[in-house]
Design an enzyme around this catalytic site. Structure first.
Site, PDB file in Angstrom:
ATOM      1  N   ARG A 104       0.858  -1.180  -0.043  1.00 57.26           N
ATOM      2  CA  ARG A 104      -0.031  -0.174  -0.187  1.00 57.26           C
ATOM      3  C   ARG A 104       0.802   1.331  -0.039  1.00 57.26           C
ATOM      4  NH1 ARG A 104      -5.313   1.584   3.398  1.00 57.26           N
ATOM      5  NH2 ARG A 104      -5.901  -0.052   1.989  1.00 57.26           N
ATOM      6  N   HIS A 131      -7.295   0.672  -6.507  1.00 58.89           N
ATOM      7  CA  HIS A 131      -7.631  -0.305  -5.410  1.00 58.89           C
ATOM      8  C   HIS A 131      -8.330  -1.423  -5.704  1.00 58.89           C
ATOM      9  CE1 HIS A 131      -7.818  -1.085  -1.230  1.00 58.89           C
ATOM     10  NE2 HIS A 131      -8.617  -0.296  -0.875  1.00 58.89           N
ATOM     11  N   GLN A 134      -9.974  -3.689  -3.267  1.00 58.84           N
ATOM     12  CA  GLN A 134     -11.504  -3.487  -3.085  1.00 58.84           C
ATOM     13  C   GLN A 134     -12.380  -3.786  -3.952  1.00 58.84           C
ATOM     14  OE1 GLN A 134     -12.083  -1.789   0.273  1.00 58.84           O
ATOM     15  NE2 GLN A 134     -14.129  -2.200  -0.604  1.00 58.84           N
ATOM     16  N   ASP A 223     -17.061   7.401  -1.660  1.00 52.60           N
ATOM     17  CA  ASP A 223     -15.802   7.412  -0.970  1.00 52.60           C
ATOM     18  C   ASP A 223     -15.439   8.719  -0.494  1.00 52.60           C
ATOM     19  OD1 ASP A 223     -13.375   6.334   0.080  1.00 52.60           O
ATOM     20  OD2 ASP A 223     -12.214   6.449  -2.008  1.00 52.60           O
ATOM     21  N   CYS A 263     -16.344   1.883   0.751  1.00 55.61           N
ATOM     22  CA  CYS A 263     -14.984   0.901   0.942  1.00 55.61           C
ATOM     23  C   CYS A 263     -14.570   1.271   2.218  1.00 55.61           C
ATOM     24  CB  CYS A 263     -13.780   1.284  -0.015  1.00 55.61           C
ATOM     25  SG  CYS A 263     -13.098   2.941   0.079  1.00 55.61           S
ATOM     26  N   ARG A 291     -13.300  -8.483   1.560  1.00 52.65           N
ATOM     27  CA  ARG A 291     -11.865  -7.999   1.172  1.00 52.65           C
ATOM     28  C   ARG A 291     -11.256  -9.458   1.710  1.00 52.65           C
ATOM     29  NH1 ARG A 291      -9.858  -3.049   1.744  1.00 52.65           N
ATOM     30  NH2 ARG A 291      -7.882  -3.965   0.822  1.00 52.65           N
TER      31      ARG A 291
HETATM   32  N1  NVA Z   1      -9.896   6.785  -1.652  1.00 55.72           N
HETATM   33  C1  NVA Z   1      -9.455   6.456  -0.323  1.00 55.72           C
HETATM   34  C2  NVA Z   1      -9.653   4.980   0.102  1.00 55.72           C
HETATM   35  C3  NVA Z   1      -9.280   4.336   1.382  1.00 55.72           C
HETATM   36  C4  NVA Z   1      -9.473   2.952   1.479  1.00 55.72           C
HETATM   37  C5  NVA Z   1      -7.746   6.724   0.079  1.00 55.72           C
HETATM   38  O1  NVA Z   1      -7.184   6.305  -0.965  1.00 55.72           O
HETATM   39  O2  NVA Z   1      -7.658   7.119   1.158  1.00 55.72           O
HETATM   40  N1   CP Z   2     -10.974   0.284   2.445  1.00 58.80           N
HETATM   41  C1   CP Z   2     -10.014  -0.042   2.578  1.00 58.80           C
HETATM   42  O1   CP Z   2      -9.129  -0.220   2.155  1.00 58.80           O
HETATM   43  O2   CP Z   2      -9.814   0.031   4.131  1.00 58.80           O
HETATM   44  P1   CP Z   2      -8.311   0.337   5.077  1.00 58.80           P
HETATM   45  O3   CP Z   2      -7.844   1.639   4.687  1.00 58.80           O
HETATM   46  O4   CP Z   2      -8.773   0.157   6.443  1.00 58.80           O
HETATM   47  O5   CP Z   2      -7.428  -0.519   4.435  1.00 58.80           O
END
Ligand code: NVA
Ligand code: CP
Length: 304
Positions: A104, A131, A134, A223, A263, A291
């Site tokens: 990540r 993502h 997800q 989101d 998500c 997930r």
């Molecule tokens: N768009 C959000 C998704 C978090 C799971 C981010 O990147 O922070």
């Molecule tokens: N939806 C998601 O990826 O959650 P986290 O940021 O908690 O991993």
């Protein structure tokens, strides 16, 4: 699965997506019925996190345990990655110890480079661009609730971010109609719009009008307005996205049995109202649960 990695949904064929979803359903069944499925016994997944996480970290770690393997958590605070060790070297080192890497981070290029320089499967656990894990879980959840994907209308409201990019690609690849409402300055990535533009049967709609996008939708997604890394723009975004909220007015133009997916984490009162969130909490937490099952399928297909 033909692909050696899961870097982004653009790389997967429709058949590969369905292969993941079918195995995810099977693994969910096995887990619920106590049927052993330790297909990754003795294997290790390295998990690199340059951003926060609850679901991704826990579901990968638990998933690896349930598959009979082991996962290790490498945050920027404790690894040399956080002190700037080049990704080319990290890739080659981890390839000598582990059987897969989940990462990540911010730049999609870092994930692509990890795959390029390493010799083990790489799984994207979120970048600024995409993502994919997800959205595989989201597709699994929709198929569970609606018994199909093809022909459904899915709608995304809000920031043209990593989630928007992945929903557009995943939805179109699975034969869904995809409508997206974003403010003009917050459009999805140009690579994604090029892909969507090349889908010839008019299944993609991009607008700045949330009501138009939500009309007759079977599933509405949203989101956060300020993704991780965008915190400095939060105040401006609160202003720019104020009319991009999933609320009961928006739901009134969708199909009566429209699902809502988020998500998570959610910001109640911003991108979604408390009322809509709680009315659809069952679907949203099914999505969070999936997930685990979808990623177990990805790991089993890539790392076995
Ligand atoms: N768009 C959000 C998704 C978090 C799971 C981010 O990147 O922070
Ligand atoms: N939806 C998601 O990826 O959650 P986290 O940021 O908690 O991993």
């Amino acid at each position: 699965m033909q692909n050696k990695h899961l870097l982004k949904l653009l790389d997967l064929s429709r058949e590969e997506i369905h292969e993941v979803l079918d195995l995810a359903d099977q693994l969910k069944y096995d887990q619920k019925h106590g049927i052993p499925h330790e297909v990754l016994k003795g294997k290790t997944l390295a998990m690199i996190f340059s951003k926060n996480s609850t679901r991704t970290r826990v579901s990968f770690e638990v998933g690896m345990f349930q598959l009979g393997g082991h996962a290790l958590f490498l945050s920027n605070a404790v690894s040399q990655i956080g002190r700037g060790e080049p990704v080319q070297d990290t890739a080659r080192v981890l390839s000598r110890y582990c059987d897969g890497i989940m990462i990540r981070t911010f730049a999609q290029q870092e994930v692509e480079d990890l795959a390029k320089y390493g010799s083990i499967p790489v799984i994207n656990g979120l970048t600024d661009f995409s993502h994919p894990c997800q959205v595989l879980a989201d597709l699994m959840t929709i198929r569970e609730h609606k018994a199909k994907l093809e022909g459904l209308k899915i709608c995304y409201i809000g920031d043209g971010n990593n989630m928007a990019n992945s929903i557009i690609v995943g939805g179109l690849k699975c034969g869904m109609n995809v409508s997206v409402a974003c403010p003009a300055d917050y459009q999805p990535h140009s690579d994604v719009l090029s892909f969507a533009g090349a889908v010839t049967d008019a299944r993609f709609e991009l607008t700045d009008d949330p009501m138009a996008a939500a009309k007759n939708a079977d599933v509405i997604f949203t989101d956060v307005w300020a993704s991780m890394g965008m915190e400095g723009e939060a105040a401006k975004r609160q202003h720019d996205f104020v009319s991009y909220q999933v609320n009961s007015d928006l739901l009134s133009v969708a199909h009566a049995d429209c699902m809502v997916q988020h998500c998570l984490p959610a910001h109640r009162g911003e991108e979604i109202t408390e009322e809509v969130f709680e009315a659809h909490a069952g679907e949203i937490f099914d999505e969070a649960e999936n997930r685990l099952h979808a990623q177990k399928a990805v790991m089993a297909l890539l790392m076995k």
